[in-house]
Write an enzyme that holds these catalytic residues in place. Structure first.
Site, PDB file in Angstrom:
ATOM      1  N   HIS A  27       0.788  -1.232   0.000  1.00  0.00           N
ATOM      2  CA  HIS A  27       0.000   0.000   0.000  1.00  0.00           C
ATOM      3  C   HIS A  27       0.824   1.289   0.000  1.00  0.00           C
ATOM      4  O   HIS A  27       0.309   2.346  -0.377  1.00  0.00           O
ATOM      5  CB  HIS A  27      -0.915   0.002   1.229  1.00  0.00           C
ATOM      6  N   TYR A  51     -14.530   5.975   8.997  1.00  0.00           N
ATOM      7  CA  TYR A  51     -13.556   6.436   8.007  1.00  0.00           C
ATOM      8  C   TYR A  51     -14.045   6.051   6.610  1.00  0.00           C
ATOM      9  O   TYR A  51     -14.323   4.881   6.350  1.00  0.00           O
ATOM     10  CB  TYR A  51     -12.211   5.751   8.287  1.00  0.00           C
ATOM     11  N   THR A 100      -5.028  10.685  -0.552  1.00  0.00           N
ATOM     12  CA  THR A 100      -6.374  10.491  -0.012  1.00  0.00           C
ATOM     13  C   THR A 100      -6.677  11.498   1.085  1.00  0.00           C
ATOM     14  O   THR A 100      -5.794  12.158   1.620  1.00  0.00           O
ATOM     15  CB  THR A 100      -6.534   9.067   0.573  1.00  0.00           C
TER      16      THR A 100
END
Length: 794
Positions: A481, A597, A610
């Site tokens: 990630h 979230y 993001t």
């Protein structure tokens, strides 16, 4: 006397088992060169130079965008023409340049005039390029369009859209807009704190809220202005004030396992498997990836644009291939290399190196199939310690970093590890079939867990992504990630699946099309000398990772009652609809509300990644309570739903346009740590658990597959592990008009969570919300209630 001496070498560039021979004789040396060697050397060199030429050309096109190289010629010709028409377009500047040219005594007056006109024209051209770029950047800094109601575009926005199109030039390449993208703005501290307090108000009682309000006000009046100044200074200096710290502190400095906790996965097509031959499917998919990589390295992909006009940042795509997360004692680093010509394949505990090029070209799908089949047919046993070696990448980072330094920094271990870390990507030929099966109850759950963690030692979790191939022809991807977010890999995966199914295709027997060069050398086994001490570290990492994997409770839920088609007819954002359904499902599941979230992107800004949308709002809470209140009418519930949906949409828009809460607070926290200015408020904010973490997997290239024509060719999206020990992780993808797939994760060790139960609560919540669009007492049924199958949910 004759002294024979023969030497054979493999040509690394050609990747062919051909060579040259020379023989030492008393009267000299006899040299024999293979024609195949010469041919491959020639083709490889030709390919390299062709690639460099294309990259140079595209870099020039990107460097001068939105102008073009031909526009330089037009400007220069116009300046030179003015010399012969006695029209001084330069207002005397050409004459000034002519008088100040060095070595002007060696040039004629005409030569000096022409050279001066060229220099001035070039300068004017560069000035116009920067003027166009900054004009476009100013236009792209306007975000009023995103706050307008869907389908209701104001005249000012229409004018703005026209100007953006006009200044955007024609036929942009992938990185053409990078220099024109605005920088992410730093929000005002007052705005961030106000929105933060508003977001936690429904989650705290009066006393708790009063305490938080006091902490926030103390912070605002004491340390906030100092920290904000440093942050503004960084925003002037860096291209993005968030992204580098986000990558370093959220991802690379984490010392815990990245398997499950950080890595995520993406699934194959849900209903279709183009071939059930494992090697053939892997051959087509890998070849499609190589095609994508070639276009990526040349910058030839079309940039992604909102509304088909507003460009998104493409920076994250640069590290998709040839990238590995390297473990460190205190922090990891992301290593990105230039074009690499090999792939590492894992099968039944063995590591193989497969060359991807021959004769200056990619291996054909049929040739890749042949190579992968050779690996599948190989019956050799793993070397001592090799079977679970990749578990090092699944466990804690410090033991892996220490083992890498001690056991993999020299000899054959270093050579083999370098081959893995420098590979284009990692491929696992799995030995257990996976995929969605409508007959088997938990097939999607098992598929998800296999992609997320597998056996904990059969994926190289440090690679930018691991491609996973199953014996029944299904595929999937496990993604590290830190280097990028899910939409980046999703873009590649959409291209690969469409290319596989609609361009490369398969023979009637399920093999890759085309003939294979049978003379290709066999894949090479990587060699290891793993000591008993190192094997103990590997086993410890494996046991640590297995404990995490065994605790993952995963459920894949297919919602087929309706999709975005019906939701849009109800004049509601599909994302807001689903987020409110998740709030209703969460409350029914846990009996309480929690900090939620939702990931949103900030790629309309340079180097954007993001931002967080805090979906549990006061409006959402009021709606959910009304849904559970038997005395509330459907009209009241519908009114509250619409208010909550509008609130959610506004928050999402704020997050996308740089006015989110959490990245600003995160950066203020990092500055406070650098300065040693401890803040109880920031400490409290950054320690709050996200018990419901959600994300939507977007579809980005709808033009690749016509869903109406091929309704079965739909992707299943992807998912991630639970963020909190006692919470849920939910990823969802809205595909076509009638399918929404939910990927739900939690932990078995939590007595209060159950992923399957949460999926049933989502199912019920979605249907319950849909019924609200029936007028009170069912007096009238609107069009949005009519499902395609003619059924109603009342």
């Amino acid at each position: 006397m004759m002294l024979p001496f023969t030497f054979t070498t493999e040509m690394a560039e050609a990747h062919q088992a051909v060579g040259f021979q020379f023989t030492v004789r008393p009267d000299g040396v006899e040299l024999k060169l293979s024609q195949e060697v010469i041919k491959n050397i020639y083709l490889s060199g030709l390919t390299v130079w062709k690639k460099k030429a294309i990259q140079f050309k595209n870099s020039v096109l990107t460097g001068v965008y939105p102008a073009s190289p031909s526009s330089w010629l037009i400007v220069v010709i116009a300046m030179m023409s003015s010399l012969y028409t006695n029209t001084d377009l330069s207002l005397g500047m050409i004459d000034a340049i002519k008088e100040n040219l060095p070595h002007r005594g060696y040039m004629s007056a005409q030569t000096r005039a022409v050279l001066s006109a060229i220099l001035f024209g070039t300068g004017l051209w560069l000035f116009l390029i920067y003027l166009l770029r900054y004009t476009l950047k100013a236009l792209l800094s306007y975000h009023g369009w995103i706050f307008e109601s869907h389908g209701k575009m104001s005249s000012s926005t229409k004018l703005w859209l026209y100007l953006v199109k006009m200044f955007s030039g024609r036929r942009p390449l992938l990185y053409s807009f990078q220099a024109s993208l605005p920088r992410l703005p730093v929000p005002r501290v007052d705005d961030t704190i106000r929105r933060y307090l508003e977001s936690v108000r429904p989650l705290l009682d009066k006393e708790q809220y009063s305490q938080m309000e006091t902490l926030a006000n103390d912070f605002k009046e004491s340390k906030a202005s100092q920290l904000q100044r440093y942050l503004i200074l960084k925003s002037w200096w860096a291209t993005n004030y968030v992204s580098d710290w986000w990558e370093e502190f959220i991802y690379l400095r984490g010392r815990g396992p990245i398997m499950v906790n950080s890595n995520f996965y993406i699934m194959d097509l849900l209903y279709i498997t183009p071939t059930h031959r494992q090697a053939a499917r892997a051959g087509n998919i890998v070849h499609a990836m190589l095609q994508y990589r070639r276009k990526l390295e040349r910058g030839e992909h079309a940039p992604l644009r909102a509304l088909g006009t507003v460009p998104m940042c493409s920076t994250q795509m640069e590290r998709m291939f040839n990238t590995t997360r390297i473990p460190g004692i205190e922090t990891d680093v992301v290593q990105h290399l230039s074009d690499r010509k090999h792939l590492i394949v894992y099968h039944k505990g063995r590591f193989f190196q497969v060359w991807l090029y021959t004769g200056g070209r990619h291996l054909l799908p049929s040739e890749l199939e042949m190579q992968f089949q050779r690996i599948l047919n190989d019956t050799t046993e793993p070397q001592p310690g090799e079977l679970k070696l990749a578990a090092l990448t699944a466990g804690n980072r410090v033991p892996w970093a220490q083992a890498r330094i001690k056991h993999f920094s020299h000899g054959v271990n270093k050579t083999s590890l370098d081959a893995i870390e420098s590979a284009a990507f990692f491929l696992t030929l799995d030995d257990e079939s996976q995929g969605y099966d409508g007959v088997k109850k938990n097939s999607l759950d098992s598929y998800a867990k296999s992609l997320l963690h597998g056996k904990c030692y059969d994926r190289w979790f440090d690679k930018s992504f691991t491609l996973i191939s199953y014996p029944n022809g299904k595929m999937g991807v496990n993604v590290e990630h830190s280097w990028a977010d899910a939409p980046i890999v999703g873009h590649m995966w959409e291209y690969v699946l469409a290319t596989d199914c609609f361009h490369l295709c398969y023979s009637e027997e399920g093999h890759c099309k085309g003939d294979a060069n049978r003379g290709l050398p066999f894949p090479t086994r990587l060699q290891w000398q793993i000591s008993k001490e190192c094997q103990d570290v590997i086993e410890a990492s494996y046991l640590s990772a297995k404990k995490i994997a065994d605790d993952v409770d995963f459920h894949g839920h297919l919602f087929t009652e309706f999709g975005k088609g019906l939701i849009k007819k109800c004049r509601t954002s599909p994302d807001a609809f689903i987020q409110l359904a998740l709030q209703l499902a969460q409350f029914r599941d846990q009996g309480v509300f929690c900090l939620t979230y939702e990931s949103s992107m900030t790629r309309m800004f340079r180097d954007g990644r993001t931002e967080t949308v805090r979906s549990c709002t006061s409006e959402a809470v009021a709606f959910v309570r009304a849904m559970e209140d038997v005395s509330a009418t459907n009209a009241q519930r519908l009114s509250l739903f619409q208010k909550a949906a509008e609130k959610h949409q506004n928050m999402y828009r704020l997050a996308m346009t740089g006015s989110g809460i959490d990245r600003h607070l995160f950066c203020l926290y990092i500055v406070s740590k650098y300065l040693g200015a401890d803040s109880p408020f920031l400490n409290k904010v950054l320690s709050e658990p996200w018990r419901l973490s959600t994300s939507q997997t977007p579809q980005q290239q709808l033009n690749l597959v016509d869903i109406n024509k091929f309704p079965k060719y739909v992707g299943a999206g992807g998912g991630f592990g639970p963020v909190a020990d006692d919470g849920y992780g939910v990823s969802y993808i809205i595909v076509g008009e009638n399918l929404i797939t939910f990927h739900i994760s939690s932990k078995f060790s939590s007595p209060n969570t159950d992923s399957y139960r949460f999926g049933q609560n989502i199912q019920r919540a979605m249907i319950d919300i849909q019924t609200l669009f029936t007028l009170e007492h069912d007096k009238k049924t609107p069009d949005c209630l009519q499902l395609q199958n003619g059924k109603k949910h009342i």
